[in-house]
Design an enzyme around this catalytic site. Structure first.
Site, PDB file in Angstrom:
ATOM      1  N   TYR A 142       2.342  -0.641   2.209  1.00  0.00           N
ATOM      2  CA  TYR A 142       2.133  -0.224   3.603  1.00  0.00           C
ATOM      3  C   TYR A 142       3.459   0.252   4.180  1.00  0.00           C
ATOM      4  O   TYR A 142       4.532  -0.146   3.711  1.00  0.00           O
ATOM      5  CB  TYR A 142       1.571  -1.372   4.444  1.00  0.00           C
ATOM      6  CG  TYR A 142       2.336  -2.676   4.295  1.00  0.00           C
ATOM      7  CD1 TYR A 142       3.452  -2.954   5.069  1.00  0.00           C
ATOM      8  CD2 TYR A 142       1.931  -3.629   3.365  1.00  0.00           C
ATOM      9  CE1 TYR A 142       4.146  -4.129   4.935  1.00  0.00           C
ATOM     10  CE2 TYR A 142       2.622  -4.816   3.211  1.00  0.00           C
ATOM     11  CZ  TYR A 142       3.732  -5.065   4.007  1.00  0.00           C
ATOM     12  OH  TYR A 142       4.439  -6.246   3.841  1.00  0.00           O
ATOM     13  N   HIS A 190       6.894  -2.684   1.833  1.00  0.00           N
ATOM     14  CA  HIS A 190       6.917  -1.269   2.243  1.00  0.00           C
ATOM     15  C   HIS A 190       8.065  -0.532   1.553  1.00  0.00           C
ATOM     16  O   HIS A 190       9.069  -1.138   1.161  1.00  0.00           O
ATOM     17  CB  HIS A 190       6.988  -1.141   3.768  1.00  0.00           C
ATOM     18  CG  HIS A 190       8.161  -1.846   4.392  1.00  0.00           C
ATOM     19  ND1 HIS A 190       9.424  -1.320   4.378  1.00  0.00           N
ATOM     20  CD2 HIS A 190       8.246  -3.023   5.067  1.00  0.00           C
ATOM     21  CE1 HIS A 190      10.249  -2.140   5.014  1.00  0.00           C
ATOM     22  NE2 HIS A 190       9.574  -3.173   5.430  1.00  0.00           N
TER      23      HIS A 190
END
Length: 214
Positions: A142, A190
């Site tokens: 993400y 991330h």
């Protein structure tokens, strides 16, 4: 989501742009490279000052400024805001939505509210999906809150100034307020390096102004 949008406006107001003048944003990341940067006055000069997660100014005003107009955060990174700062809430799991409903519900509570519920902005989860799939080509799990804040700023300001992103001079991703920065701090789920490369590309093409710090 329908319950969330029953509680807050679908289109939160933004100040009208002034003809002949750009609306400017400062997106203030949390990297230790902000320390001793003396960026505070430049950050405070912008129309909107966007801080991220637990980013704060107390004790670091000379380097990070003392104004905050928008604070972007998740439940896990929430902090007490003053009555004039606009909370910007990203959601991507059911618990996030439940937390938002709980905190902006009109039901009385004995606890002091975290923020002024009349100023809340909730970003549609599709925005996060678009950044992950289109901007970052689905790298890692993400996008970071910081990178999503930067892209959000590109949507609301004509001129975007970016501070405090990337690893420090030792290659670590510690926060500027950490008393004892940890060695080899990584970026979690991330793609920090991919995001930083995108920031450099945006800078090269003069889409944003990037301030590297130390």
């Amino acid at each position: 989501m329908s319950r969330v949008f029953q509680l807050i406006p679908a289109n939160p107001p933004l100040e009208e742009s002034i003809p002949g003048r750009c609306r400017t944003c400062a997106v203030v990341g949390n990297s230790r490279n902000l320390l001793k940067s003396k960026y505070g006055p430049l950050i405070d000069f912008q129309d909107y000052v966007i801080r991220i997660n637990m980013g704060h100014s107390k004790g670091f005003e000379a380097d990070v400024g003392n104004r905050t107009t928008h604070q972007v955060m998740y439940p896990e990174s929430s902090s007490q805001l003053d009555n004039t700062t606009r909370p910007v809430l990203f959601t991507f799991k059911m618990r996030d939505i439940q937390w938002i409903i709980k905190n902006i519900s009109t039901q009385p509570s004995r606890k002091k509210p975290l923020f002024n519920k009349d100023l809340v902005m909730v970003v549609n989860p599709a925005f996060m999906r678009n950044i992950h799939h289109v901007w970052l080509q689905r790298k890692d799990y993400y996008p970071s809150t910081g990178f999503m804040s930067l892209v959000l700023a590109l949507h609301i300001c004509e001129e975007v100034h970016v501070f405090g992103f990337g690893a420090d001079s030792d290659g670590n991703w510690s926060h500027y307020w950490a008393n004892e920065p940890k060695n080899e701090v990584k970026t979690g789920g991330h793609p920090g390096n991919v995001e930083f490369e995108m920031i450099m590309a945006l800078t090269k093409h003069k889409v944003i102004e990037f301030y590297n710090g130390r």
